[in-house]
Every structure is written in C-alpha cells, then in structure tokens.
Design a protein around this motif. Structure first.
Motif, PDB file in Angstrom:
ATOM      1  N   ALA A   1       0.836  -1.213   0.000  1.00 43.71           N
ATOM      2  CA  ALA A   1       0.000   0.000   0.000  1.00 43.71           C
ATOM      3  C   ALA A   1       0.865   1.255   0.000  1.00 43.71           C
ATOM      4  N   HIS A   2       2.002   1.193   0.702  1.00 42.03           N
ATOM      5  CA  HIS A   2       2.904   2.355   0.776  1.00 42.03           C
ATOM      6  C   HIS A   2       4.334   1.884   0.544  1.00 42.03           C
ATOM      7  N   LYS A   3       4.939   2.358  -0.520  1.00 43.81           N
ATOM      8  CA  LYS A   3       6.304   1.962  -0.868  1.00 43.81           C
ATOM      9  C   LYS A   3       7.277   3.030  -0.360  1.00 43.81           C
TER      10      LYS A   3
ATOM     11  N   LYS B   1      17.186   3.958 -10.347  1.00 38.45           N
ATOM     12  CA  LYS B   1      16.691   5.051 -11.202  1.00 38.45           C
ATOM     13  C   LYS B   1      15.170   5.171 -11.110  1.00 38.45           C
ATOM     14  N   GLU B   2      14.508   4.010 -11.097  1.00 35.40           N
ATOM     15  CA  GLU B   2      13.045   4.011 -10.978  1.00 35.40           C
ATOM     16  C   GLU B   2      12.616   4.577  -9.630  1.00 35.40           C
ATOM     17  N   MET B   3      13.366   4.238  -8.585  1.00 35.76           N
ATOM     18  CA  MET B   3      13.077   4.763  -7.243  1.00 35.76           C
ATOM     19  C   MET B   3      13.178   6.287  -7.230  1.00 35.76           C
ATOM     20  N   ARG B   4      14.194   6.817  -7.887  1.00 35.09           N
ATOM     21  CA  ARG B   4      14.364   8.270  -7.949  1.00 35.09           C
ATOM     22  C   ARG B   4      13.230   8.935  -8.722  1.00 35.09           C
ATOM     23  N   ARG B   5      12.769   8.268  -9.804  1.00 32.66           N
ATOM     24  CA  ARG B   5      11.676   8.839 -10.602  1.00 32.66           C
ATOM     25  C   ARG B   5      10.380   8.935  -9.798  1.00 32.66           C
ATOM     26  N   THR B   6      10.215   8.030  -8.818  1.00 30.43           N
ATOM     27  CA  THR B   6       8.996   8.057  -7.996  1.00 30.43           C
ATOM     28  C   THR B   6       9.141   8.989  -6.789  1.00 30.43           C
TER      29      THR B   6
ATOM     30  N   ASP C   1      18.261   6.337   1.520  1.00 35.60           N
ATOM     31  CA  ASP C   1      18.878   6.505   2.829  1.00 35.60           C
ATOM     32  C   ASP C   1      20.271   5.874   2.806  1.00 35.60           C
ATOM     33  N   GLN C   2      20.906   5.790   3.970  1.00 32.91           N
ATOM     34  CA  GLN C   2      22.287   5.293   4.031  1.00 32.91           C
ATOM     35  C   GLN C   2      22.394   3.859   3.526  1.00 32.91           C
ATOM     36  N   ALA C   3      21.360   3.032   3.791  1.00 33.09           N
ATOM     37  CA  ALA C   3      21.389   1.642   3.336  1.00 33.09           C
ATOM     38  C   ALA C   3      21.273   1.565   1.816  1.00 33.09           C
ATOM     39  N   THR C   4      20.450   2.441   1.229  1.00 35.28           N
ATOM     40  CA  THR C   4      20.309   2.483  -0.228  1.00 35.28           C
ATOM     41  C   THR C   4      21.649   2.835  -0.865  1.00 35.28           C
TER      42      THR C   4
END
Length: 616
Positions: free
Chosen positions: A204-206, A232-237, A242-245
């Motif tokens: 429901a919440h990504k 890249k897809e994460m940035r587009r959304t 965070d530090q782990a990413t």
C-alpha cells in the motif's frame, strides 16, 4: 500553568523523549520527584525511552530499582519498557532474567525479548521463544513476524520465510507495513525476485525500506545492472534514498568498476546530506578502491568526520586490493592505535596484502597475533590466505603441513591456490596431487583447475596429458570460462573478447594493436610464447598473444579517449605473464597510466613499471 499534575508532567516527559530531548526528559522526571508527584506507568515508560536515547545503562538500572521500590514491577506496561531498555542496550541476559521473573506477560513482552535475541544474533533462542509464543492465547496479529522474517532473510532460510509468510497471511498481518517490507526483503535476499516483485507491487505504501530491500537483493545476487535500473526508478517516484540504499548502490557501482557512475553517486550522497554518515563514507571508500582509484578512496576516508571499524576495514582493504602492502600494514596499525579492535575482516585484508607482496614472515606474525593477542578464531579464508602466501613463495612443505593441521578440510579455493603456485614454480608432482583433489570434488565453480593443469602440462610440452585433462573436463561437463575484459568509455561498459569481431570499430582496434606491436618490438619487447598454450608453431603463438582480451580493451581505449588520459581495464580472469610484460611497455609508449583489475588484484602500470613489482 498555575497548576501542574502528573498527567501534564507525563505529557511533557513523553514529548521531550519523542523529540530526542532525552536530557530534558530526565531532568523533568527528577523535578517531578522533588515536586512530590508520584510517577505512573506512563512516567516510567517515557523516562526509560529517554534512557535508551542516552545510551546510559546505569540510569536504566536505577529506574529498575525505583520501579521495584514503588511496586510498579507488577505492571506489564512498565515491565515491557524495562525489557525494551535492556534489549536495546544488548543486555539480553538481564532482559531474559527479568522476563522470567515478570508476574504478568503479554504479546509485547514476547515481541521485545524475541527481537532482543534476534538483534544480538542469538537466532536459536529467538526461534525457541517464538515457538513458545505460538502456544499462548495472545493475538497472532501482534506476533513479531517482521523480526522472524529478518532472521530468515539474514540466514537466507527461504523455507522459514515461507512458513512465516503463511502465518502472516492466516493472521492477515501481511497487510502491515513492517511485515510487508520484511517479506520483500526475505524473498529478494533469497533470490526469489518474482515473489519479491509481486509483494512489492501490492504494498500500500512503498517507502525507502522496500525499495532498498529490492536493490540490496539484486546486488547480493550479483545483478548489479538490475539494481541500478531499480535505483533510477526509485528516484523517478521521488522516494528518498537513505544510508542503506547508498551503501547497496555504491557496492553495485564498485562491482561494475564504473568510476564515472561512482562519482555521480558520490555527488548524490553529498546532495542528500549523508556524507557525515559513517556507513555511506565507508561504502565510498570501498567503491573507489574497487574502481582502481586509491587516491579518491583515501580522500573519502580523510573526509569522514567519524570512523568506526567498518571504515577502517574499508581503508585497509583498499590498500590491499591495490597491491600496497606498506599502506595496508600501516593503516592496520593506525586502526589499533586509534583504539579500535581489529576483527577477522581486518586480518583477512592484511594476510591478502602479505600474499600479494610476498611478506611471508609478516603473514605468519599477523596470523599468530590474530589468535594469541586478539583471541580471534581463524576462518577458512584466513588459512587459505596463509596457504597462498607459503605456496607463492615456494614453501610447499609448510603449506601442506598447515593444511593437514587445519580444523577443517581444504576446499576448492585452497587447492586452486596450491595448483596455481605449482604452475609458477613448476612443481608438477604437487600440482598433480592438487588437481586430483579438485577433480574429485562434487562441485567446482568453473573449469579453472582443469585449465591450470592443462597449462602446466602444455608448458613442458606434454601434449598427450593436455589432451587427457581436456577430455576429463569435457566428460564432466565443465565449461571453460571465456576470457573477457571491458573498459569504460563515455559512461558505458564495452565488453571485448578475443573472438568478438562484431564491434563496429574492431578494424580500427586491430590496426592499433598491430601499430603497437611494431613500437613494442622497437622498445625491446619479445612475446613470451609459453603463455600461448596451444600445440602450434612459435609465430602463430606470438600472433595469438597480441589479441588477448585486455589488449583489445586497451587498444579500444587508446582510439576512443583523449591522449594522456588514464585507462581502467577490468578482466574476469588472471592476467597472463606476457600481457603483464606487454602492458608495462605500452604504458611507456603511450605515456598513460593503465590500471588493470584482474580476478586477483589491481595492477597500476606507469612509465614501464607495475605497482605489483612483478609479484602477483
């Protein structure tokens, strides 16, 4: 306020604690006693939460005594707050003792102690308590399913993950955010990306957490390009990293050896405000080191405002990977002088550096200090490094003695190390013994042992034995790994192999190689045809050496980049002796720094010399 009561004071203490103003919360709690107000269960819960933020175990013990004195120990709400305090200070023994003494337990009590064991790495105890919890009357929706899923993810236990998933579905807890995120994590880490993507799509919440779980899963399985696409897809959304990413995506960049991508990510880390984070800083050190830029790795380490054992290990490993034995040992000693205790990772880097530089006595000294001074139990990889040090220097008797005394059987990595050193020192008798050990193993990672043994026979002209080894390899169905190298041009990785004739500029590459060959001959270079391990005449052998994959990559870089710019070549196999000699000469002819990372380490070529000192 003209009048204050226990409720308003509790509200203030809770507010201070939630905002991280822990000292203010505790100061107000002390004033509350002086004002004559009696604390309630909410007071104790809030002030213990503040104690967690202050990381003060003594304060928590004092509150524990006060709880007993005021007879609040019977209150399960206060008891759970104390359990949480002890667990988050890694005092699992005290937490378990208090858990066993609590007059009343609820589902939260079990959640806290199970999670405490999990955080402390005591998986069996955590699972035993979870099994006990399942026989209680407590609400199954409140079970610590997210914690259990994290255990399954970290131990790569897919079956356990599926069982917990089933429980989550039955209790409808799979719709909860923490459980949903943990399900993505466990399936991604176990390499079940279809299941992970399905659960991820239905969230429901990504938030950042499941995105990072997916990215991290791809990176752990070596699917680095897929992880970058997802980032890249994460940035587009518009989901913030965070530090782990950053740690995961920098690792992907490091494994792709994409320096330009790494620098882009470095800029992104700065813009996101994570440069002060010790884990992001350590990941940057590691990324630059694996991209062959030791200078940038050192600069990143120097700029870190805070350091921990992870960052020191990243620095030690950076020196070791780039063949700087002096820098490796120096940074290890600096880590100790800074008050940090070296761990098994620190010693593995030191032993690797000693192996690459031929420091036999130092390797033995550090191995002994690891066990005798720091009381660390050597793992198989530490023994493998020490065996490699001894074999590379030709001390085969000592290596065999060490392998016989080890607390476990020698594995593929160890025997492969012995076989490779036998090739260097022409020890055919021990090579055959090592090959027999390798060929009898149920599973092999690749055909390297067969290729090495074939090369040993080919070097001395025993072509019949070469044929027998190749037949054995075919009969077993083991495929030879094709050699390839790649070089980054304009932010893209171009992969070359000796058989690849499809590249549109292959004609230009071949002409550049032929031109270099003439210049190299004038410089006194002579091909080492012992590296061309085929039963053909010398002229054909010499011609075949010209088109080894790393030379194709270097030629492509020379025709595609400005004069004088550095070249970074990545290779999937170990560089041969002839290519090593050839690239030294090429670096002098073209007046460029050429860095080659093979399967073993980095070689930095400049002005006709290599950083490895011809020992690798």
């Amino acid at each position: 306020m003209p009048e204050r009561d226990c409720v308003t004071l509790n509200a203030m203490i809770t507010g201070f604690s939630r905002d991280g103003m822990n000292e203010d919360a505790i100061k107000l709690f002390m004033q509350m006693q002086r004002f004559g107000f009696k604390p309630s269960e909410f007071t104790f819960a809030a002030v213990l939460c503040a104690g967690i933020g202050l990381d003060d175990i003594v304060f928590g013990q004092q509150i524990h005594s006060f709880v007993v004195k005021t007879n609040f120990v019977w209150n399960v709400f206060v008891g759970n707050a104390l359990l949480d305090f002890y667990s988050k200070h890694s005092r699992v023994l005290e937490a378990r003792k208090f858990f066993d003494e609590m007059p009343e337990l609820d589902g939260v009590s079990y959640n806290v102690i199970i999670s405490g064991y999990a955080w402390d790495g005591q998986v069996k105890e955590s699972l035993d308590l979870f099994q006990e919890l399942q026989y209680t009357r407590f609400d199954r929706r409140q079970f610590p399913l997210a914690t259990l899923l994290s255990i399954a993810a970290n131990t790569l236990d897919l079956e356990m993950g599926r069982q917990i998933h089933s429980q989550a579905i039955v209790s409808t807890a799979d719709s909860e955010v923490l459980v949903g995120n943990s399900l993505v994590d466990v399936y991604a880490k176990c390499g079940r990306f279809e299941e992970a993507k399905k659960i991820f799509a239905n969230l429901a919440h990504k938030s950042t957490v499941p995105w990072t779980a997916m990215i991290s899963g791809y990176v752990q399985k070596g699917l680095h390009e897929e992880s970058l696409k997802l980032f890249k897809e994460m940035r587009r959304t518009n989901v913030s990293a965070d530090q782990a990413t950053f740690a995961s995506i920098l690792r992907a960049s490091a494994n792709l050896a994409s320096l330009s991508l790494g620098k882009q990510l470095h800029s992104f880390v700065i813009r996101s405000g994570f440069m002060s984070n010790v884990f992001s800083g350590s990941a940057l050190v590691d990324m630059y080191a694996k991209c062959g830029s030791l200078k940038d790795a050192l600069q990143s380490f120097k700029e870190m405002p805070e350091r921990n054992p992870v960052s020191w290990n990243a620095l030690i490993s950076a020196y070791a990977q780039n063949g700087d034995g002096v820098g490796t040992l120096m940074s290890f000693e600096q880590m100790v002088q800074s008050g940090f205790q070296p761990d098994s990772v620190s010693f593995l880097s030191v032993l690797t550096a000693c192996s690459h530089c031929g420091h036999i006595d130092k390797a033995l000294q550090y191995f002994n200090s690891m066990t005798q001074v720091y009381k660390l139990v050597p793992k198989k990889e530490h023994y493998a490094s020490l065996v490699d040090v001894l074999c590379r220097s030709g001390r085969f008797d000592e290596a065999e003695k060490l392998m016989a005394q080890m607390p476990f059987e020698a594995d593929e990595i160890m025997w492969s190390s012995v076989l490779n050193s036998c090739r260097i020192h022409k020890n055919q008798e021990l090579a055959k013994k090592a090959a027999d050990q390798l060929f009898s193993m149920e599973e092999l990672r690749d055909a390297a042992p067969y290729v090495n043994m074939s090369n040993i026979y080919a070097a001395v002209g025993q072509w019949d034995n070469v044929g027998k080894v190749k037949k054995a390899m075919r009969d077993r169905g083991v495929k030879k790994v094709p050699a390839y190298s790649w070089v980054e041009i304009k932010h893209k990785n171009h992969v070359f192999s000796a058989n690849d004739k499809s590249h549109p500029q292959m004609g230009d590459i071949m002409r550049k190689i032929d031109m270099l060959a003439k210049q190299m001959e004038k410089e006194g270079y002579k091909p080492d045809t012992s590296c061309a391990l085929h039963n053909v005449d010398e002229e054909i052998k010499a011609e075949s050496l010209k088109y080894h994959s790393e030379r194709l990559a270097i030629a492509y870089a020379l025709i595609s980049t400005p004069e004088g710019s550095p070249i970074l070549v990545m290779k999937n196999l170990r560089a041969c002796i002839d290519c090593h000699a050839a690239i030294k000469v090429i670096s002098r002819i073209v007046a460029r720094e050429i860095t080659v990372r093979d399967s073993s380490r980095f070689h930095h070529f400049r002005d006709g010399f290599c950083s490895c000192g011809d020992y690798w």
